[in-house]
Design a protein around this motif. Structure first.
Motif, PDB file in Angstrom:
ATOM      1  N   ASP A 133       0.981   1.524  -8.046  1.00 52.38           N
ATOM      2  CA  ASP A 133       0.830   1.898  -6.644  1.00 52.38           C
ATOM      3  C   ASP A 133       1.262   3.355  -6.448  1.00 52.38           C
ATOM      4  O   ASP A 133       2.147   3.862  -7.141  1.00 52.38           O
ATOM      5  CB  ASP A 133       1.693   1.008  -5.745  1.00 52.38           C
ATOM      6  CG  ASP A 133       1.243  -0.447  -5.758  1.00 52.38           C
ATOM      7  OD1 ASP A 133       0.044  -0.693  -5.977  1.00 52.38           O
ATOM      8  OD2 ASP A 133       2.098  -1.343  -5.558  1.00 52.38           O
ATOM      9  N   HIS A 162      -2.396  -0.001  -5.012  1.00 56.99           N
ATOM     10  CA  HIS A 162      -2.548   0.352  -3.601  1.00 56.99           C
ATOM     11  C   HIS A 162      -2.122   1.806  -3.380  1.00 56.99           C
ATOM     12  O   HIS A 162      -1.338   2.369  -4.152  1.00 56.99           O
ATOM     13  CB  HIS A 162      -1.644  -0.511  -2.711  1.00 56.99           C
ATOM     14  CG  HIS A 162      -1.923  -1.975  -2.775  1.00 56.99           C
ATOM     15  ND1 HIS A 162      -3.188  -2.508  -2.826  1.00 56.99           N
ATOM     16  CD2 HIS A 162      -1.065  -3.046  -2.776  1.00 56.99           C
ATOM     17  CE1 HIS A 162      -3.111  -3.834  -2.838  1.00 56.99           C
ATOM     18  NE2 HIS A 162      -1.830  -4.177  -2.830  1.00 56.99           N
ATOM     19  N   ILE A 168       0.036  -0.360   3.976  1.00 63.48           N
ATOM     20  CA  ILE A 168      -0.970  -0.118   2.940  1.00 63.48           C
ATOM     21  C   ILE A 168      -2.120   0.682   3.557  1.00 63.48           C
ATOM     22  O   ILE A 168      -2.771   0.220   4.488  1.00 63.48           O
ATOM     23  CB  ILE A 168      -1.483  -1.432   2.343  1.00 63.48           C
ATOM     24  CG1 ILE A 168      -0.352  -2.177   1.623  1.00 63.48           C
ATOM     25  CG2 ILE A 168      -2.630  -1.162   1.358  1.00 63.48           C
ATOM     26  CD1 ILE A 168      -0.759  -3.521   1.044  1.00 63.48           C
ATOM     27  N   ILE A 224       0.066   3.497  -0.538  1.00 62.25           N
ATOM     28  CA  ILE A 224       0.962   2.998   0.502  1.00 62.25           C
ATOM     29  C   ILE A 224       1.668   4.159   1.191  1.00 62.25           C
ATOM     30  O   ILE A 224       2.153   5.083   0.542  1.00 62.25           O
ATOM     31  CB  ILE A 224       2.016   2.047  -0.109  1.00 62.25           C
ATOM     32  CG1 ILE A 224       1.314   0.869  -0.805  1.00 62.25           C
ATOM     33  CG2 ILE A 224       2.988   1.548   0.949  1.00 62.25           C
ATOM     34  CD1 ILE A 224       2.237  -0.012  -1.631  1.00 62.25           C
ATOM     35  N   SER A 268      -7.805   3.908  -4.033  1.00 64.69           N
ATOM     36  CA  SER A 268      -7.062   2.818  -4.668  1.00 64.69           C
ATOM     37  C   SER A 268      -7.661   2.536  -6.042  1.00 64.69           C
ATOM     38  O   SER A 268      -8.753   2.999  -6.377  1.00 64.69           O
ATOM     39  CB  SER A 268      -7.115   1.557  -3.802  1.00 64.69           C
ATOM     40  OG  SER A 268      -8.451   1.124  -3.620  1.00 64.69           O
ATOM     41  N   GLU A 301      -6.193  -0.629   0.011  1.00 63.99           N
ATOM     42  CA  GLU A 301      -5.862  -1.740  -0.888  1.00 63.99           C
ATOM     43  C   GLU A 301      -6.582  -1.593  -2.215  1.00 63.99           C
ATOM     44  O   GLU A 301      -7.753  -1.207  -2.269  1.00 63.99           O
ATOM     45  CB  GLU A 301      -6.239  -3.073  -0.255  1.00 63.99           C
ATOM     46  CG  GLU A 301      -5.350  -3.498   0.894  1.00 63.99           C
ATOM     47  CD  GLU A 301      -5.617  -4.938   1.297  1.00 63.99           C
ATOM     48  OE1 GLU A 301      -6.572  -5.541   0.762  1.00 63.99           O
ATOM     49  OE2 GLU A 301      -4.867  -5.458   2.139  1.00 63.99           O
ATOM     50  N   GLY A 302      -5.862  -1.921  -3.293  1.00 62.37           N
ATOM     51  CA  GLY A 302      -6.469  -1.913  -4.620  1.00 62.37           C
ATOM     52  C   GLY A 302      -7.450  -3.064  -4.781  1.00 62.37           C
ATOM     53  O   GLY A 302      -7.341  -4.103  -4.115  1.00 62.37           O
TER      54      GLY A 302
END
Length: 333
Positions: A88, A47, A119, A49, A16, A122-123
């Motif tokens: 993302d 993110h 997700i 995903i 991320s 996560e960023g």
């Protein structure tokens, strides 16, 4: 297990994005020499995903690209301007994909619906700008928060084929031939064991424009539950089938014993598979005359007990319509 463009097991690496830094800017204008803090927040890191796509059937998109990295968040700036979020990254997967931890083998989540999103990584959060830290005792804070670093992870993507009916049988039992006759699928067919090295899917057309999906699963051998032969590479595909069609050739030495071996392998792999609806089809029955078929029917009624069975021949097209009717009734019971 891969063959050609059918890929149902891959290991990937995902990262991320980092969160952007908060700004420590102090407000300045022509006649304002010593303005207050107005530094904006940093943007969130991107993110990674996972998203379901009903138009995909395999994980072939991950065959050559296995590293994925999301964008970093941008830094905050003056006038309380928040930095843009990092881009993302979406991983499009077929329905029935399970995401697992490679070390523990534990399932993290699974994707079963179209456009369902989870997700994966996560960023990092963006840092807060200096205007957040202004107080009565600290009028001009000259510091801001740095952004939080992104995370990285290795995961396994494992596909379990989604089908209404799963064909179960020993190698060379005639599963691929039946699939080619009952659907428009064109599986590889030859007179040797393990011709099928990957699940083949076909659409069975029924009455009034109705249909259901049938999957030809690679042949089972004794010890498959322990990984022998093709082992777990194909047994997991049976987990998602609503109904199991056991295919046993009429020239088998002991039809009831073959059925029990197949059932035992499924039970040892996952006891829940035994709760699925089952139908036994005796294939290659065009080589039987009426008298021999009657004797076999009497024996099978005793040996198979409450399990329904029928005689079919894919080559001679015998019992195919009745088989469709039986399967449709089982799926809609």
């Amino acid at each position: 297990m891969t063959e050609g463009n059918f890929v149902d097991y891959v290991k990937i690496h995902a990262e991320s994005g980092n969160g952007g830094k908060g700004s420590a800017h102090l407000h300045r204008e022509k006649y304002i020499v010593k303005g207050g803090p107005d530094g904006g927040d940093g943007g969130r890191g991107g993110h990674v995903i996972v998203r379901g796509n009903e138009n995909l059937w395999t994980l072939v998109g991950f065959k050559f690209k296995k590293h994925f990295k999301a964008g970093h968040g941008e830094h905050g700036s003056k006038q309380r301007s928040t930095g843009a979020d990092g881009k993302d990254v979406y991983l499009e997967v077929p329905l029935g994909t399970v995401v697992k931890d490679p070390d523990s083998g534990k399932s993290l989540f699974e994707i079963t619906e179209h456009d369902e999103e989870k997700i994966l990584v996560e960023g990092g959060m963006g840092g807060r700008g200096n205007w957040h830290f202004k107080s009565s005792t600290n009028q001009t804070p000259r510091y801001a928060q740095p952004g939080i670093k992104g995370q990285e992870i290795d995961v396994i993507l494992e596909l379990k084929v989604l089908a209404d009916v799963g064909l179960v049988g020993f190698p060379n039992a005639g599963k691929s031939t039946l699939l080619s006759v009952i659907t428009s699928a064109k599986p590889k067919i030859a007179d040797y064991e393990f011709t099928t090295l990957k699940p083949n899917l076909g659409i069975v057309k029924y009455r009034d424009f109705q249909s259901f999906v049938m999957a030809d699963i690679p042949g089972i051998i004794e010890g498959a539950a322990e990984g022998k032969g093709l082992g777990h590479y194909f047994l997991r595909h049976i987990e998602r089938n609503a109904t199991l069609l056991f295919l046993i050739p009429a020239d088998s030495d002991d039809i009831a014993r073959e059925y029990q071996i197949l059932l035992d392998e499924l039970r040892r792999y996952n006891p829940e598979l035994i709760d699925k609806d089952r139908l036994v089809a005796i294939s290659k029955s065009d080589m039987l005359d009426e008298e021999l078929m009657g004797e076999m029917r009497t024996e099978l009624e005793k040996d198979l007990q409450d399990v329904p069975f029928m005689f079919i021949s894919s080559v001679a097209q015998q019992g195919i319509v009745e088989l469709k009717d039986r399967l449709w009734a089982m799926l809609n019971n």
